[in-house]
Design an enzyme around this catalytic site. Sequence first.
Site, PDB file in Angstrom:
ATOM      1  N   HIS A  83      -0.035  -5.133   8.062  1.00  0.00           N
ATOM      2  CA  HIS A  83       0.790  -5.612   6.951  1.00  0.00           C
ATOM      3  C   HIS A  83       0.814  -4.637   5.781  1.00  0.00           C
ATOM      4  O   HIS A  83       1.680  -4.735   4.909  1.00  0.00           O
ATOM      5  CB  HIS A  83       0.342  -7.013   6.496  1.00  0.00           C
ATOM      6  N   ASP A  85      -2.943  -7.512  13.414  1.00  0.00           N
ATOM      7  CA  ASP A  85      -2.851  -6.978  12.048  1.00  0.00           C
ATOM      8  C   ASP A  85      -3.607  -5.651  11.908  1.00  0.00           C
ATOM      9  O   ASP A  85      -4.346  -5.445  10.947  1.00  0.00           O
ATOM     10  CB  ASP A  85      -3.377  -7.989  11.028  1.00  0.00           C
ATOM     11  N   SER A 137      -6.915  -4.645   1.137  1.00  0.00           N
ATOM     12  CA  SER A 137      -6.605  -4.919   2.535  1.00  0.00           C
ATOM     13  C   SER A 137      -6.639  -3.626   3.349  1.00  0.00           C
ATOM     14  O   SER A 137      -6.107  -2.598   2.922  1.00  0.00           O
ATOM     15  CB  SER A 137      -5.216  -5.559   2.656  1.00  0.00           C
TER      16      SER A 137
END
Length: 377
Positions: A115, A145, A223
């Site tokens: 992402h 992911d 992230s």
Amino acid sequence: MRPWQIVAGAILFGVGLGAGLAISGREGPQAGRALAAPAPGTAGPSTPAGPLPGELTEQEQRDIEVFRRAAPSVVSIRSVALRYSLFTLDVTAIPRGQGTGFIWDRQGHIVTNYHVIEGGDAFLVTLADRSEWEARVVGRAPHKDLAVLRIDAPLETLQPLPIGRSSGLAVGQRVLAVGNPFGLDHTLTVGVLSAVGRELDSPAGRVIRDVLQTDAAINPGNSGGPLLDSRGRLIGVNTAIVSHTGTSAGIGFAIPVDTVVRLVPQLIEHGKPIQPGIGITPVPPAWLPPGFEGVAVLSVEAGSPAERAGLRGLRFERSRRRNLLGDVIRAVDGTPVRDVSELLDIFEERGVGASVTLTVERDGELRDVRVRLEALE
């Protein structure tokens, strides 16, 4: 003196006194610094230069050392989307995302979240020495992911992280999350492993299983960064938080390193995960009754392991003009499966070429079928 002269003199005296105070006030800080300066040969106030020996606990010293060793491996990633004008042929770069990644090997591969790069056309990686490098996407795994980039940086700037294991982790053990948000500088948050075996929806809509939960803060921009154990070994990739405000609320998630170790080599070599399977098409969940558990077979591919094992798909009963359920896979190697996602997860863990035993239900009777997993296109 006359009374009016006395009053006028008092007013002039007051004005002069106020002006003197104002001048003294403007010069006050300078004079204050001069007064505070130590006399020659005397020691003045010292500027703190960090904790003195003995001021840090052993745990703090270990955390600092882990951070110092890991920081050179953690990078910042920026992605942009390129938009082309049909009239001027100009190209406009629109910022798409910002995140963290970490160096995987000496060949310049960078691991991050899918992402973080999703929707981007160009990518820029900032290393710990503040040097910036254009990166290209090597592989994507949206259902986990994960993504891998590559940069052509000098060998001496590429310091991979030591790899640990996520199997066998214990709730309560100390973990450290390192990030490089927005390319400003590295950050460290510390916490404990709050839970293991969690589930998380991936950007592709498929459930990620065996996810790690931690209370170490994972803030925006972190992230794709590494989650480390107390020895500095990679145990997960930080991927998401549960928060109504967008900031960390003590519930963060990380993809387990065992999944990362399995998938990253596939992404580097093939650009995508290699999905092991047996060559079946499952019945869509919307066709099944509520609460149905297992994988109902819709059809079987010709020449597939499923066909060789004699599996059968949905059948149409002409006399009653209705579909009859074919085989239903209930378990793999004794492990029950509730849906297709769980079936694929087990197949991924076993890998291409592995032989598995399926527990199959047909017409209310169970039987075991041995099949060999093959790579699906």
